[in-house]
Design an enzyme around this catalytic site. Structure first.
Site, PDB file in Angstrom:
ATOM      1  N   GLY A 120       0.812  -1.215   0.000  1.00  0.00           N
ATOM      2  CA  GLY A 120       0.000   0.000   0.000  1.00  0.00           C
ATOM      3  C   GLY A 120       0.843   1.260   0.000  1.00  0.00           C
ATOM      4  N   GLY A 121       0.545   2.147   0.963  1.00  0.00           N
ATOM      5  CA  GLY A 121       1.266   3.423   1.053  1.00  0.00           C
ATOM      6  C   GLY A 121       2.760   3.205   1.220  1.00  0.00           C
ATOM      7  N   GLY A 126      16.317   7.783 -35.593  1.00  0.00           N
ATOM      8  CA  GLY A 126      15.790   8.586 -34.492  1.00  0.00           C
ATOM      9  C   GLY A 126      16.657   8.419 -33.254  1.00  0.00           C
ATOM     10  N   ALA A 127      17.193   7.211 -33.092  1.00  0.00           N
ATOM     11  CA  ALA A 127      18.007   6.946 -31.911  1.00  0.00           C
ATOM     12  C   ALA A 127      19.257   7.824 -31.902  1.00  0.00           C
ATOM     13  CB  ALA A 127      18.394   5.471 -31.862  1.00  0.00           C
TER      14      ALA A 127
HETATM   15  C1  HXC Z   1      -2.134  -2.923  11.377  1.00  0.00           C
HETATM   16  C2  HXC Z   1      -0.750  -4.628  10.797  1.00  0.00           C
HETATM   17  C3  HXC Z   1      -0.785  -4.207   9.455  1.00  0.00           C
HETATM   18  C4  HXC Z   1      -1.560  -3.082   9.129  1.00  0.00           C
HETATM   19  C5  HXC Z   1       0.482  -5.932   9.615  1.00  0.00           C
HETATM   20  N1  HXC Z   1       0.031  -5.697  10.844  1.00  0.00           N
HETATM   21  N2  HXC Z   1      -0.008  -5.046   8.731  1.00  0.00           N
HETATM   22  N3  HXC Z   1      -1.422  -3.978  11.754  1.00  0.00           N
HETATM   23  N4  HXC Z   1      -2.225  -2.458  10.128  1.00  0.00           N
HETATM   24  N5  HXC Z   1      -1.613  -2.603   7.878  1.00  0.00           N
HETATM   25  C6  HXC Z   1       0.360  -6.417  12.065  1.00  0.00           C
HETATM   26  C7  HXC Z   1      -0.250  -7.819  12.129  1.00  0.00           C
HETATM   27  O1  HXC Z   1      -1.537  -7.775  12.641  1.00  0.00           O
HETATM   28  C8  HXC Z   1       0.732  -8.528  13.063  1.00  0.00           C
HETATM   29  O2  HXC Z   1       0.417  -8.152  14.397  1.00  0.00           O
HETATM   30  C9  HXC Z   1       2.046  -7.907  12.725  1.00  0.00           C
HETATM   31  O3  HXC Z   1       1.756  -6.652  12.094  1.00  0.00           O
HETATM   32  C10 HXC Z   1       2.845  -8.745  11.757  1.00  0.00           C
HETATM   33  O4  HXC Z   1       2.026  -9.047  10.625  1.00  0.00           O
HETATM   34  P1  HXC Z   1       1.946 -10.536   9.994  1.00  0.00           P
HETATM   35  O5  HXC Z   1       0.822 -10.545   9.040  1.00  0.00           O
HETATM   36  O6  HXC Z   1       1.950 -11.535  11.082  1.00  0.00           O
HETATM   37  O7  HXC Z   1       3.358 -10.594   9.243  1.00  0.00           O
HETATM   38  P2  HXC Z   1       3.719 -11.298   7.867  1.00  0.00           P
HETATM   39  O8  HXC Z   1       3.138 -12.660   7.809  1.00  0.00           O
HETATM   40  O9  HXC Z   1       5.200 -11.146   7.736  1.00  0.00           O
HETATM   41  O10 HXC Z   1       2.995 -10.450   6.722  1.00  0.00           O
HETATM   42  C11 HXC Z   1       3.359  -9.091   6.508  1.00  0.00           C
HETATM   43  C12 HXC Z   1       2.350  -8.408   5.546  1.00  0.00           C
HETATM   44  C13 HXC Z   1       0.916  -8.661   6.057  1.00  0.00           C
HETATM   45  C14 HXC Z   1       2.530  -9.005   4.133  1.00  0.00           C
HETATM   46  C15 HXC Z   1       2.722  -6.937   5.467  1.00  0.00           C
HETATM   47  O11 HXC Z   1       0.866  -8.313   7.459  1.00  0.00           O
HETATM   48  C16 HXC Z   1      -0.104  -7.853   5.331  1.00  0.00           C
HETATM   49  O12 HXC Z   1      -0.537  -8.233   4.221  1.00  0.00           O
HETATM   50  N6  HXC Z   1      -0.548  -6.734   5.951  1.00  0.00           N
HETATM   51  C17 HXC Z   1      -1.557  -5.877   5.342  1.00  0.00           C
HETATM   52  C18 HXC Z   1      -1.032  -5.162   4.149  1.00  0.00           C
HETATM   53  C19 HXC Z   1      -2.012  -4.157   3.598  1.00  0.00           C
HETATM   54  O13 HXC Z   1      -2.881  -4.522   2.792  1.00  0.00           O
HETATM   55  N7  HXC Z   1      -1.950  -2.906   4.155  1.00  0.00           N
HETATM   56  C20 HXC Z   1      -2.895  -1.840   3.906  1.00  0.00           C
HETATM   57  C21 HXC Z   1      -2.472  -1.185   2.635  1.00  0.00           C
HETATM   58  S1  HXC Z   1      -3.510   0.133   2.190  1.00  0.00           S
HETATM   59  P3  HXC Z   1       0.734  -9.094  15.636  1.00  0.00           P
HETATM   60  O14 HXC Z   1       0.109  -8.380  16.788  1.00  0.00           O
HETATM   61  O15 HXC Z   1       0.101 -10.419  15.352  1.00  0.00           O
HETATM   62  O16 HXC Z   1       2.219  -9.181  15.741  1.00  0.00           O
HETATM   63  C22 HXC Z   1      -2.560   1.466   2.314  1.00  0.00           C
HETATM   64  C23 HXC Z   1      -3.199   2.694   1.777  1.00  0.00           C
HETATM   65  C24 HXC Z   1      -2.264   3.855   1.723  1.00  0.00           C
HETATM   66  O17 HXC Z   1      -1.476   1.436   2.756  1.00  0.00           O
HETATM   67  C25 HXC Z   1      -2.562   4.756   0.584  1.00  0.00           C
HETATM   68  C26 HXC Z   1      -2.001   4.216  -0.714  1.00  0.00           C
HETATM   69  C27 HXC Z   1      -2.147   5.126  -1.875  1.00  0.00           C
END
Ligand code: HXC
Length: 519
Positions: A171-172, A406-407
């Site tokens: 994401g961000g 052109g290159a």
């Molecule tokens: C809150 C989060 C989090 C998030 C991870 N965690 N991502 N908490 N918000 N976005 C927390 C988990 O709950 C977990 O907490 C700890 O971090 C570790 O995560 P895991 O999933 O256990 O780790 P891993 O298996 O290594 O996977 C990592 C990951 C996955 C691939 C990043 O966590 C994931 O897919 N997260 C979500 C990604 C996502 O979609 N983010 C939002 C994007 S939108 P605990 O307590 O269990 O340790 C965005 C919009 C911005 O960013 C604007 C864009 C233009």
């Protein structure tokens, strides 16, 4: 409370901040071969130079159990320090705290150092290891990202912005790096995607692993998103330090010239023999680069992406430059969509930060065919044309061999304000190669010759005549499009002298709000 109590409280708080997300989570980072956020900063910066800001920051949210998950720093370490004695601002995301996810407070910390870096005129380096927007904070974390994006955009072209990707970034956490100048990814543990594999599966049904979707291999070779790939985190930090050594602190300064003991008049005899006898035979243009630059030290950018064009930083007598070179060893050095995009961005970066551009030309033209046309080669090729024409830094072009069509115009030609254009005696500057030219110009005549032997003889004669006329640098030199034809072994010396002469060069573009590069 006594003064001692107050000091003890401070020390306890510091201890709490240093403990990050707890021993268990730190261990799980280490098990993957990752350093902690703080260790990474210490590996990157000069020893003892880091000064931390906002160590005591926390989030201010209560929803979804966040009130029970309070950690000092709130998941990102920010501050400033030095690299080779020069100030840099840095943030390092801490995956052990809520997955390094970004909250409102966390975003404010990053914005604070970005604002200060812009005022001070110093680079920002972001170490990214984050799950993106903190889901529990909803719109506040989205707003936080947008605040960072806006600062990335305002700082673009003013201070260098570098990103290291050392963990899963979604994401961000990928869009902010995408707005910076250079992205380094570690070979292990680093992933970048706008949406992860789970979301891809839900939305499109695609079954794909994290590695296949956004690993270092993907972004180093296929997408070109990553400019550098490191074998391990230590190497990654060395690359970032090296990269900064070629850059100025900001767009108002020149890059720093360092002492150089590599002789400026070092003649390289191998260059007199490097061009093969037949003009379709490949050679490695990096051998030319290594032979002419200081100490053969070349920091290549996007090494495994669009390898038909080579881009990177080097020094000549201690002066940093950007080098762009067609690579005859890969797809004959042809310009295609990816090569054009790669080099255009590099040229624009160099121009934005006062880094002279050295262009080594050996290009058979643009890659023909429907795949390129449907992909928009017209627009993408125009990017490179635009970038060269817009650039006002010193531009030195050396035509090694082919410079067709052109290159030829695109690759730092005289008419795109090339300041000093040299050619080797092996240069061929023409609209196209003799074979193609004869086929087009002699089509009617060839049809009328029935005897195959006679036809072959006729073709060879016409090709030879065309080659005599254009397959040399002297026709172009007779119009002043080439300033001098030089002996290849003298190339280093000629470039150094040209750079010296052009050091005070001034060129301007007309006033405008901003240009409209064909995006
Ligand atoms: C809150 C989060 C989090 C998030 C991870 N965690 N991502 N908490 N918000 N976005 C927390 C988990 O709950 C977990 O907490 C700890 O971090 C570790 O995560 P895991 O999933 O256990 O780790 P891993 O298996 O290594 O996977 C990592 C990951 C996955 C691939 C990043 O966590 C994931 O897919 N997260 C979500 C990604 C996502 O979609 N983010 C939002 C994007 S939108 P605990 O307590 O269990 O340790 C965005 C919009 C911005 O960013 C604007 C864009 C233009």
């Amino acid at each position: 409370m006594t003064i001692e109590d107050n000091i003890q409280k401070l020390l306890d708080k510091r201890e709490e901040a240093y403990s990050a997300g707890g021993e268990k989570r730190i261990e799980s980072q280490r098990a993957k071969g990752k350093y902690t956020a703080r260790e990474r900063i210490h590996l990157l910066l000069d020893e003892g130079s880091f000064e931390e800001y906002d160590m005591f920051a926390t989030h201010h949210s209560n929803e979804f159990g966040l009130d029970k998950q309070q950690f000092l720093t709130d998941g990102v370490i920010t501050g400033h320090g030095t690299i080779d004695g020069r100030i840099v601002y840095v943030f390092s995301q801490d995956f052990t705290i809520l997955g390094g996810s970004l909250s409102e407070s966390y975003a404010k910390k990053i914005c604070k150092i970005m604002d200060q870096a812009l005022k001070v005129g110093a680079p920002v380096i972001g170490i990214n290891d984050s799950g993106g927007a903190r889901i529990q904070e909803g719109v506040k974390s989205l707003a936080g990202y947008a605040e960072i994006f806006q600062r990335n955009i305002m700082a673009s072209g003013v201070i260098p912005q570098l990103s290291a990707i050392l963990g899963p970034c979604a994401g961000g956490a990928v869009y902010s790096p995408a707005l910076t100048d250079f992205i380094l990814m570690n070979k292990e543990n680093a992933y970048m995607f706008v949406t992860g594999p789970k979301v891809a599966k839900t939305v499109t049904g695609e079954d794909i692993t994290t590695e296949e979707l956004g690993g270092a291999d993907v972004h180093g070779k296929k997408s070109g998103v990553a400019h550098f790939i490191s074998e391990d985190e230590e190497e990654g930090f060395l690359i970032l330090r090296k990269l900064l050594s070629f850059l100025p602190q900001n767009n108002m300064e020149d890059p720093i010239t360092t002492d150089c003991e590599d002789p400026i008049d070092r003649k390289e005899d191998l260059l007199n023999e490097i061009i093969p006898d037949t003009n379709t035979k490949p050679y490695n243009v990096k051998d030319v680069i290594y032979a002419i630059i200081d100490y053969s030290e070349f920091l290549e950018v996007q090494r495994n992406y669009a390898a038909n064009i080579v881009c990177g930083f080097a020094k000549f007598n201690g002066m940093p430059v950007g080098i762009v070179a067609n690579q005859p060893n890969f797809l004959a050095g042809v310009l295609d969509i990816n090569a054009s995009r790669k080099a255009a961005r590099f040229v624009r970066f160099c121009d934005g930060f006062n880094i002279p551009i050295i262009t080594l030309v050996d290009v058979p033209g643009f890659l023909p065919g429907s795949a390129q046309e449907y992909g928009g080669i017209i627009i993408h090729g125009a990017k490179l044309l635009y970038a060269y024409g817009e650039a006002t830094v010193p531009k030195i072009t050396i035509t090694l061999r082919k410079s067709y069509g052109g290159a030829h115009d695109v690759m730092g030609s005289k008419q795109l304000r090339g300041d000093i254009n040299y050619a080797w005696p092996s240069a061929e500057i023409a609209v196209m190669g003799p074979e193609g030219a004869v086929e087009i110009l002699e089509g009617k005549n060839l049809k009328s010759i029935e005897n195959p032997e006679e036809k072959e003889k006729y073709i060879l004669e016409k090709e030879a005549a065309y080659r005599d006329k254009f397959a040399n640098p002297f026709e172009a030199a007779s119009y002043g499009f080439i300033d001098d034809v030089i002996e290849p072994r003298n190339t280093r010396f000629r470039i150094i002298r040209a750079l010296k002469v052009l050091a005070t060069k001034k060129d301007v573009n007309p006033p405008k709000k901003h240009s409209n590069i064909p995006l």
